[in-house]
Design an enzyme around this catalytic site. Sequence first.
Site, PDB file in Angstrom:
ATOM      1  N   HIS A  43     -16.050  -5.120 -14.341  1.00  0.00           N
ATOM      2  CA  HIS A  43     -14.854  -5.951 -14.264  1.00  0.00           C
ATOM      3  C   HIS A  43     -15.223  -7.424 -14.383  1.00  0.00           C
ATOM      4  O   HIS A  43     -15.974  -7.937 -13.561  1.00  0.00           O
ATOM      5  CB  HIS A  43     -14.160  -5.684 -12.927  1.00  0.00           C
ATOM      6  CG  HIS A  43     -12.693  -5.923 -12.958  1.00  0.00           C
ATOM      7  ND1 HIS A  43     -11.935  -5.829 -11.825  1.00  0.00           N
ATOM      8  CD2 HIS A  43     -11.836  -6.216 -13.953  1.00  0.00           C
ATOM      9  CE1 HIS A  43     -10.668  -6.067 -12.114  1.00  0.00           C
ATOM     10  NE2 HIS A  43     -10.591  -6.297 -13.402  1.00  0.00           N
TER      11      HIS A  43
ATOM     12  N   ASP B 209      -6.089   3.842 -12.826  1.00  0.00           N
ATOM     13  CA  ASP B 209      -7.053   2.749 -12.940  1.00  0.00           C
ATOM     14  C   ASP B 209      -7.045   1.965 -11.637  1.00  0.00           C
ATOM     15  O   ASP B 209      -5.977   1.611 -11.137  1.00  0.00           O
ATOM     16  CB  ASP B 209      -6.632   1.850 -14.108  1.00  0.00           C
ATOM     17  CG  ASP B 209      -7.516   0.642 -14.248  1.00  0.00           C
ATOM     18  OD1 ASP B 209      -8.575   0.762 -14.869  1.00  0.00           O
ATOM     19  OD2 ASP B 209      -7.135  -0.433 -13.738  1.00  0.00           O
TER      20      ASP B 209
ATOM     21  N   LYS C  86       0.813  -1.217   0.000  1.00  0.00           N
ATOM     22  CA  LYS C  86       0.000   0.000   0.000  1.00  0.00           C
ATOM     23  C   LYS C  86       0.848   1.269   0.000  1.00  0.00           C
ATOM     24  O   LYS C  86       0.496   2.244  -0.644  1.00  0.00           O
ATOM     25  CB  LYS C  86      -0.969  -0.015   1.161  1.00  0.00           C
ATOM     26  CG  LYS C  86      -2.058  -1.052   0.959  1.00  0.00           C
ATOM     27  CD  LYS C  86      -3.243  -0.756   1.831  1.00  0.00           C
ATOM     28  CE  LYS C  86      -4.311  -1.774   1.572  1.00  0.00           C
ATOM     29  NZ  LYS C  86      -5.482  -1.181   0.951  1.00  0.00           N
TER      30      LYS C  86
ATOM     31  N   TYR D 124      -8.236  -5.049  -6.950  1.00  0.00           N
ATOM     32  CA  TYR D 124      -6.829  -4.682  -6.756  1.00  0.00           C
ATOM     33  C   TYR D 124      -6.524  -4.354  -5.296  1.00  0.00           C
ATOM     34  O   TYR D 124      -5.356  -4.204  -4.927  1.00  0.00           O
ATOM     35  CB  TYR D 124      -6.446  -3.476  -7.609  1.00  0.00           C
ATOM     36  CG  TYR D 124      -6.756  -3.588  -9.074  1.00  0.00           C
ATOM     37  CD1 TYR D 124      -6.924  -4.824  -9.706  1.00  0.00           C
ATOM     38  CD2 TYR D 124      -6.891  -2.454  -9.850  1.00  0.00           C
ATOM     39  CE1 TYR D 124      -7.209  -4.913 -11.052  1.00  0.00           C
ATOM     40  CE2 TYR D 124      -7.172  -2.532 -11.203  1.00  0.00           C
ATOM     41  CZ  TYR D 124      -7.344  -3.759 -11.790  1.00  0.00           C
ATOM     42  OH  TYR D 124      -7.626  -3.824 -13.130  1.00  0.00           O
TER      43      TYR D 124
END
Length: 108
Positions: free
Chosen positions: A88, A21, A2, A26
């Site tokens: 997605h 994006d 992160k 993710y």
Amino acid sequence: GKRQCKETVATMIKTGFHAVDTAPTYNNEDTVGEALEHRRSDGDETNGDTYVIAKVPKRAIHADEVYSELDTTLEKLKRNYVDLLLLHWPSDVILADTLAEVWQSLEE
């Protein structure tokens, strides 16, 4: 991790990239949001030019789930809109035969 994500987004914006994006899959929407917010709080006017692409995860197979997922994404990104919203991996929607319903909710 992160921390790298946040640094990468900040560097991306600083060096002239104009799009980012992200997706729940993710697991980085909150970090991307922090990086975008940090750039705004630093007075970086280029952040307003960042084109944000987000995705509705494949688990959202009904319109109400699309709205819920988008609300969560916007909250994590600390934004009130995204520039492009994609579906997605629509395989679950196709199998559930709810593509028309979900597509209509994406258009709204």
